[in-house]
Design an enzyme around this catalytic site. Structure first.
Site, PDB file in Angstrom:
ATOM      1  N   SER A  93       0.826  -1.208   0.000  1.00 50.66           N
ATOM      2  CA  SER A  93       0.000   0.000   0.000  1.00 50.66           C
ATOM      3  C   SER A  93       0.866   1.267   0.000  1.00 50.66           C
ATOM      4  O   SER A  93       1.685   1.451  -0.899  1.00 50.66           O
ATOM      5  CB  SER A  93      -0.961  -0.043   1.193  1.00 50.66           C
ATOM      6  OG  SER A  93      -1.972   0.921   1.067  1.00 50.66           O
ATOM      7  N   MET A  94       0.732   2.141   1.017  1.00 46.37           N
ATOM      8  CA  MET A  94       1.628   3.294   1.078  1.00 46.37           C
ATOM      9  C   MET A  94       3.079   2.843   1.155  1.00 46.37           C
ATOM     10  O   MET A  94       3.982   3.539   0.663  1.00 46.37           O
ATOM     11  CB  MET A  94       1.313   4.175   2.289  1.00 46.37           C
ATOM     12  CG  MET A  94       2.272   5.365   2.426  1.00 46.37           C
ATOM     13  SD  MET A  94       2.115   6.304   3.963  1.00 46.37           S
ATOM     14  CE  MET A  94       2.947   5.206   5.129  1.00 46.37           C
ATOM     15  N   ASP A 194      -9.959  -4.994  -4.294  1.00 50.30           N
ATOM     16  CA  ASP A 194      -9.274  -4.209  -3.260  1.00 50.30           C
ATOM     17  C   ASP A 194     -10.186  -3.041  -2.923  1.00 50.30           C
ATOM     18  O   ASP A 194     -10.499  -2.224  -3.781  1.00 50.30           O
ATOM     19  CB  ASP A 194      -7.929  -3.717  -3.806  1.00 50.30           C
ATOM     20  CG  ASP A 194      -7.082  -2.988  -2.776  1.00 50.30           C
ATOM     21  OD1 ASP A 194      -7.655  -2.351  -1.876  1.00 50.30           O
ATOM     22  OD2 ASP A 194      -5.847  -3.041  -2.888  1.00 50.30           O
ATOM     23  N   HIS A 224      -7.211  -6.047   0.102  1.00 49.30           N
ATOM     24  CA  HIS A 224      -6.087  -5.099   0.139  1.00 49.30           C
ATOM     25  C   HIS A 224      -4.868  -5.618   0.915  1.00 49.30           C
ATOM     26  O   HIS A 224      -3.752  -5.576   0.430  1.00 49.30           O
ATOM     27  CB  HIS A 224      -6.540  -3.768   0.733  1.00 49.30           C
ATOM     28  CG  HIS A 224      -5.456  -2.734   0.740  1.00 49.30           C
ATOM     29  ND1 HIS A 224      -4.881  -2.260  -0.417  1.00 49.30           N
ATOM     30  CD2 HIS A 224      -4.825  -2.101   1.772  1.00 49.30           C
ATOM     31  CE1 HIS A 224      -3.937  -1.368  -0.100  1.00 49.30           C
ATOM     32  NE2 HIS A 224      -3.890  -1.262   1.215  1.00 49.30           N
TER      33      HIS A 224
END
Length: 260
Positions: A93-94, A194, A224
């Site tokens: 993710s980030m 997601d 996710h």
């Protein structure tokens, strides 16, 4: 503030090939710990830091921004580079955005990149409202626990601090502008289902990087937080094989006697 149980950083001193793992926004090392353990058991040197403002309470994150999160992984990469002959950077993710910036900035010091459901943009109406809304409200509902696996749970915040979200939006814009500087081999794995980061983010990243050695894999059974989901073992094995291809002889297979 004490760190939440399971959210502690993790380090393992292994062989000459190192891996830095970067967790996601409002998440913690817990989301990547099984991945880190898998790599450590195979003889790799592993670093899984806790990003500033994470792993305690969401109010602590209000006082941090992207510069703090990036500085932490940048420091860890430099430590690994000093003791390892090759270093790979992985992110969720980030953490995928942090990974891509490290690759863009550090060049040959990063031998390869593995990113899982990488984020590239803050989407929706909230994104445009953040500059103002963050002064009117402190937080909004959280994004943790998007996991298909029954019983799967992520140690993360149930609220998103809006000052931090505004900083995240600025960071994504910066990373997007730097994507053409990414030239390393890339393994990108993403989930069609997601509910946090849309597939458009992966497509955007793949269209912007300059890497010629690129593998894209769909995680059909996961949401996710795929590193804690049905496809986790595939992520772990594919990433280990990716390292083995680019760093022959890296690590060693887990001994049969230890349950391998």
């Amino acid at each position: 503030m004490p760190v939440l149980p399971g959210a502690e950083p993790f380090r393992h001193e292994g062989g000459p090939v190192g891996v830095l793992l970067c967790h996601g926004f409002t998440g913690s090392p817990q989301s990547l710990r099984p991945w880190a353990d898998f790599l450590a058991e195979r003889g790799l040197t592993v670093s899984l830091p806790l990003l500033p403002g994470h792993g305690t309470r969401w109010q602590d994150m209000q006082l941090t921004g992207w510069q703090d999160w990036y500085a932490e992984v940048d420091r860890e990469l430099r430590v690994l580079a000093e003791r390892c002959s090759q270093v790979f950077v992985f992110g969720l993710s980030m953490g995928g955005a942090l990974t891509l910036r490290l690759a863009a900035k550090h060049g040959d010091a990063v031998s390869g990149v593995v990113i899982v459901n990488p984020a590239n943009k803050v989407h929706g109406l909230m994104a445009h409202a953040l500059p103002v809304v963050r002064h009117l409200a402190r937080s909004t509902k959280g994004v943790a626990d998007d996991i298909a696996l029954e019983g799967g749970a992520e140690v993360g915040y149930d609220r998103v601090p809006l000052h931090a979200a505004h900083s995240l939006r600025q960071f994504f814009r910066l990373v997007d502008s730097e994507l053409p500087q990414v030239t390393q081999p890339v393994l990108l794995l993403h989930s069609p289902q997601d509910h946090v980061v849309p597939a458009a983010d992966s497509a955007r990243i793949l269209s912007r990087i300059s890497s010629t050695d690129v593998t894209e894999t769909l995680l059909e059974r996961s949401y996710h937080v795929a590193t804690l989901d049905h496809d986790a073992e595939r992520i772990f094995q594919d990433s280990y094989d990716f390292i083995g291809r680019l760093a022959p002889g890296a690590g060693k297979e887990k001994e049969t006697a230890s349950g391998g």
